[in-house]
Scaffold this motif. Structure first.
Motif, PDB file in Angstrom:
ATOM      1  N   TRP A 299      17.888  27.223  53.458  1.00  0.00           N
ATOM      2  CA  TRP A 299      18.324  26.180  54.381  1.00  0.00           C
ATOM      3  C   TRP A 299      19.624  26.590  55.081  1.00  0.00           C
ATOM      4  O   TRP A 299      19.761  26.430  56.286  1.00  0.00           O
ATOM      5  CB  TRP A 299      18.527  24.867  53.640  1.00  0.00           C
ATOM      6  CG  TRP A 299      17.267  24.102  53.435  1.00  0.00           C
ATOM      7  CD1 TRP A 299      16.002  24.530  53.647  1.00  0.00           C
ATOM      8  CD2 TRP A 299      17.170  22.749  52.970  1.00  0.00           C
ATOM      9  NE1 TRP A 299      15.106  23.543  53.328  1.00  0.00           N
ATOM     10  CE2 TRP A 299      15.785  22.437  52.919  1.00  0.00           C
ATOM     11  CE3 TRP A 299      18.092  21.790  52.579  1.00  0.00           C
ATOM     12  CZ2 TRP A 299      15.323  21.202  52.503  1.00  0.00           C
ATOM     13  CZ3 TRP A 299      17.628  20.554  52.168  1.00  0.00           C
ATOM     14  CH2 TRP A 299      16.267  20.256  52.127  1.00  0.00           C
ATOM     15  N   LEU A 300      20.563  27.100  54.283  1.00  0.00           N
ATOM     16  CA  LEU A 300      21.862  27.473  54.856  1.00  0.00           C
ATOM     17  C   LEU A 300      21.718  28.608  55.865  1.00  0.00           C
ATOM     18  O   LEU A 300      22.363  28.610  56.912  1.00  0.00           O
ATOM     19  CB  LEU A 300      22.827  27.887  53.746  1.00  0.00           C
ATOM     20  CG  LEU A 300      23.460  26.759  52.939  1.00  0.00           C
ATOM     21  CD1 LEU A 300      24.363  27.332  51.864  1.00  0.00           C
ATOM     22  CD2 LEU A 300      24.254  25.836  53.849  1.00  0.00           C
ATOM     23  N   GLY A 301      20.869  29.591  55.546  1.00  0.00           N
ATOM     24  CA  GLY A 301      20.658  30.691  56.479  1.00  0.00           C
ATOM     25  C   GLY A 301      20.070  30.221  57.797  1.00  0.00           C
ATOM     26  O   GLY A 301      20.519  30.613  58.873  1.00  0.00           O
ATOM     27  N   CYS A 302      19.051  29.359  57.729  1.00  0.00           N
ATOM     28  CA  CYS A 302      18.435  28.826  58.952  1.00  0.00           C
ATOM     29  C   CYS A 302      19.414  27.924  59.699  1.00  0.00           C
ATOM     30  O   CYS A 302      19.436  27.916  60.938  1.00  0.00           O
ATOM     31  CB  CYS A 302      17.169  28.045  58.602  1.00  0.00           C
ATOM     32  SG  CYS A 302      15.834  29.064  57.947  1.00  0.00           S
ATOM     33  N   LEU A 303      20.206  27.172  58.941  1.00  0.00           N
ATOM     34  CA  LEU A 303      21.187  26.281  59.566  1.00  0.00           C
ATOM     35  C   LEU A 303      22.214  27.076  60.365  1.00  0.00           C
ATOM     36  O   LEU A 303      22.503  26.758  61.526  1.00  0.00           O
ATOM     37  CB  LEU A 303      21.873  25.437  58.493  1.00  0.00           C
ATOM     38  CG  LEU A 303      23.006  24.517  58.940  1.00  0.00           C
ATOM     39  CD1 LEU A 303      22.493  23.490  59.938  1.00  0.00           C
ATOM     40  CD2 LEU A 303      23.645  23.823  57.743  1.00  0.00           C
ATOM     41  N   ILE A 304      22.775  28.122  59.767  1.00  0.00           N
ATOM     42  CA  ILE A 304      23.761  28.947  60.468  1.00  0.00           C
ATOM     43  C   ILE A 304      23.129  29.636  61.666  1.00  0.00           C
ATOM     44  O   ILE A 304      23.738  29.761  62.739  1.00  0.00           O
ATOM     45  CB  ILE A 304      24.373  29.982  59.497  1.00  0.00           C
ATOM     46  CG1 ILE A 304      25.327  29.286  58.528  1.00  0.00           C
ATOM     47  CG2 ILE A 304      25.107  31.064  60.257  1.00  0.00           C
ATOM     48  CD1 ILE A 304      26.510  28.629  59.195  1.00  0.00           C
TER      49      ILE A 304
END
Length: 783
Positions: A299-304
């Motif tokens: 999630w964090l990777g896609c969010l960034i």
């Protein structure tokens, strides 16, 4: 030409409409349909021709419906109302709330009734107009009861429309063409639901939408593949944004996979503003961000990745609105997982691209403030991570705690800190300096500028712990065609805007590191506002916070006391309890400190005093550098001396590690010719002979060190034992070198070229002796 034709046609149609009002059997539907088509294709000039008489017919006669209306209208009445709604919608899309000036207008009640009638496209046009009419909180509250009955009806209609297959892909008109498309029907309903954002109406609304089937229905609009419509996605995001003002809904949204739906929305520019606002609003809550960080790393990777894409879209950058992605980063850099993902995606590169643009704009704007806040948050989190290793997020800390962390960094010798080094490579710190200059240097700063300056100074307060940043601050830069050093701009702005405490941290970092300050940096602080900032901090009233600052100020001022004029000023303007020559161990300045300055500028001192070196530095500091040479080795060797060879195209340098280099200024080629065991303090070049004299550093030791004579051509060298300092004879024969050993002048030859001139030897010894005597007399009178 096209506009004139449209005006001519519109005038003709409206004249025929007006002239035929009272004609029995007149059908206005064809005229209104044509005018609606023109509006839907962008011919907004029609509105200027629509007079009050036509508007009254449009709103109060053609739309008139009995309050208890439940059955189908006859065909003529149905067409008339539909055409009237369509044209009114076209006018309202352009002029907003133009047709609905009062919440209690009878037109709104007619629209509520018509929006309940399951006849298309009349119902959808009525819903579209009703969404516009409900654009104010007062209107929503006035029709609260009616709206509560409409919501279940509209959700059911959405569900029916969503289950029907349709292949109308990518319609781009502002208003859909007639007949109305299914996508636009759903968009009208979403607009109405978006308008239901009143606080009094919110709880009931949330209960309705939070039901699993309704929320899943809304989320399905973000993932439609067969008939993806950008406008429908935009309307859905706007609707979700109103719901995310409630933190409880955000948790429900996450539980239903809402974040994943947002992160996998196709990236098209038309959605970037809506996406930015949704991401920022959803993740503004600390608990929600905790949930995201602890859920899945993907999630964090896609969010960034989404955030950085939004930062890259320059159509989104505006000087008149918040940059929501910069604000999002500023709020959430304290979460370690997000910070690491940001660095892994080379986020600073994307952030700098925007910073470089706003830094070159010669006016104040909100985007530069948001970016400065983000950079400060980024560096502060990295500071805490380096010092404390937190697990999930970084909490805010007190001034004392921040300073203690900075002291930990400052104690490291030749610190290498990748976040700061990367900011230097990108040029971000130069952009920060430009923003500081532009925000306050020539005029009284605005409130937004004050906040911007505070954050920008905060960035430099952390970054200045790194040696390369100190060099940057000491270099001259072009600020609006004015050559100034970064430190001078920084300290002047800080003092003018009341940020002496932040400036104090920058001063301490620049002159109190483990390697000691350069003469240039000391003089920059001495001749800029730095000295007055230190004095101002020391004069403040006593309290726990100020004590922390005063210790820093005393520490920095103690370094500056090497200058006699500073000592004299301090003794006159500071209170006796701060500046005292005798007292307990907490006293700022002690007599022993002063004596140690003096007892060290007499042991092994050579004929050339530090005062001469300082005078040269002051002269050279008035000129901007033409070329800069930097050593690219580990452990940061530092240049200690340099001199030109036979012409200005060859430069010889020596450093504190004992290495000597020759630079060809045309080719920039380096030829290392000699390495000694200790650092070199003095370098002399014999012009025309290819010889270099090297004297070792640390001349104050009781035992004289050795000096070296290098021959460039043969790469050979000769060692002169016990010679603390040597130079070529500047009188008579230049094949002679003069030295200092145990306080005595010597004159050994470095090659056999005949007998030395007795007169030259006597003159040389006399010259050196007189110079030594003059020096000791100077020291005697100074003490």
């Amino acid at each position: 030409m096209e506009i004139s034709i449209q005006l001519e046609e519109a005038a003709f149609l409206m004249k025929g409409w007006r002239d035929s009002f009272d004609v029995i059997g007149f059908d206005p539907v064809p005229i209104m349909t044509r005018l609606s088509e023109m509006l839907e294709n962008g011919a907004y000039v029609i509105i200027n021709k629509l007079d009050a008489q036509l508007k009254n017919k449009l709103l109060y006669e053609y739309m008139e419906v009995a309050p208890d209306y439940t059955c189908s209208l006859n065909s003529f009445r149905n067409n008339l109302i539909t055409a009237s709604l369509r044209m009114a919608l076209g006018i309202s899309v352009v002029n907003g709330y133009y047709l609905f000036t009062q919440p209690q207008t009878s037109t709104i009640r007619r629209l509520i009734c018509l929006s309940m009638v399951p006849i298309e496209p009349m119902q959808s046009y009525a819903i579209g107009l009703l969404a516009i009419a409900m654009d104010t909180v007062d209107t929503v509250e006035y029709y609260r009861m009616e709206n509560s009955k409409l919501m279940p009806v509209f959700f059911n209609k959405l569900r029916r429309l969503n289950d029907l297959p349709e292949s109308e892909f990518g319609v781009k008109h502002v208003i859909s063409e007639f007949p109305l498309s299914r996508m636009m029907q759903q968009a009208f309903i979403l607009r109405f639901l978006t308008a239901m954002k009143s606080d009094l109406f919110c709880n009931m609304h949330l209960e309705t939408v939070s039901q699993s089937d309704n929320l899943n229905l809304i989320l399905s609009y973000l993932t439609i593949e067969d008939s993806y419509d950008e406008r429908l996605v935009s309307e859905t995001l706007k609707y979700l944004l109103t719901l995310m003002d409630c933190e409880d809904f955000c948790y429900t949204f996450l539980a239903h996979g809402g974040l994943e739906c947002i992160l996998y929305i196709p990236r098209v520019s038309i959605l970037n503003n809506d996406l930015s606002m949704v991401i920022y609003t959803l993740l503004q809550y600390e608990g929600v961000m905790y949930t995201v960080c602890n859920a899945r790393k993907a999630w964090l990777g896609c969010l960034i990745s989404m955030v950085l894409w939004l930062l890259e879209d320059w159509e989104f950058v505006s000087t008149k609105q918040n940059n929501y992605m910069a604000l999002f980063l500023a709020c959430n850099f304290r979460f370690i997982g997000l910070l690491n993902e940001f660095d892994a995606h080379c986020g600073l590169t994307k952030l700098h691209s925007m910073l470089a643009v706003v830094a070159d704009q010669p006016f104040s704007n909100k985007a530069s403030l948001d970016l400065c806040v983000a950079y400060k948050s980024y560096l502060y989190t990295h500071l805490v991570v380096r010092c404390q290793q937190p697990q999930i997020k970084v909490d805010k800390s007190s001034l004392e705690h921040s300073n203690s962390m900075m002291e930990m960094i400052l104690k490291e010798d030749n610190i290498e800190w990748m976040p700061v080094e990367y900011l230097l490579q990108l040029g971000s710190l130069k952009s920060i300096l430009k923003i500081i200059y532009q925000s306050s240097y020539h005029c009284a700063p605005l409130e937004a500028d004050i906040m911007k300056i505070e954050c920008a100074l905060g960035v430099l307060a952390i970054a200045s712990s790194v040696h390369s940043v100190k060099i940057l601050l000491s270099e001259s830069m072009d600020f609006a065609n004015e050559l100034l050093t970064g430190l001078d701009v920084t300290l002047k702005v800080a003092m003018n805007c009341g940020f002496e405490k932040i400036a104090l941290r920058i001063i301490v970092n620049c002159i109190c590191g483990p390697n000691g300050p350069s003469d240039r940096m000391l003089n920059l602080v001495r001749f800029s506002h730095g000295f007055m900032i230190l004095v101002d901090v020391l004069k403040e009233t006593e309290d726990e916070t100020n004590e922390v600052l005063k210790k820093l100020a005393k520490r920095a001022l103690k370094v500056l006391l090497k200058f006699d004029e500073i000592k004299q000023i301090v003794s006159k303007i500071l209170p006796k309890d701060i500046y005292c020559l005798e007292g307990n161990e907490e006293s700022f300045i002690k007599k022993s400190n002063i004596l140690e300055i003096l007892s060290k500028f007499q042991l092994g001192l050579h004929t050339r005093t530090k005062a001469v070196s300082l005078s040269k530095h002051i002269i050279y500091s008035k000129y901007a550098p033409l070329q800069v040479f930097k050593l690219q080795k580990n452990n940061y060797p530092l240049f200690t001396c340099a001199n030109f060879m036979n012409n200005a195209n060859t430069l010889v340098t020596a450093d504190n590690k004992g290495e000597v280099r020759i630079y060809n200024l045309d080719t920039k080629r380096i030829d290392k010719i000699f390495i000694t065991e200790e650092g070199i303090e003095q370098l002399e070049v014999r012009h025309g002979g290819g010889y270099i004299l090297l004297s070792k550093a640390n001349q104050c030791t009781p035992t004289p060190s050795d000096s070296f004579l290098c021959c460039i051509k043969s790469h050979s060298c000769k060692i002169f034992k016990g010679q603390s300092f040597m130079e070529f004879n500047h009188f008579g024969e230049q094949n002679m070198v003069l030295g200092t050993s145990w306080g005595c002048a010597t004159g050994p030859q470095f090659r056999n070229s005949g007998q030395r001139s007795a007169i030259s030897t006597v003159l040389t010894k006399l010259r050196l002796t007189l110079t030594i005597v003059s020096f000791y007399l100077t020291v005697f009178f100074l003490t």
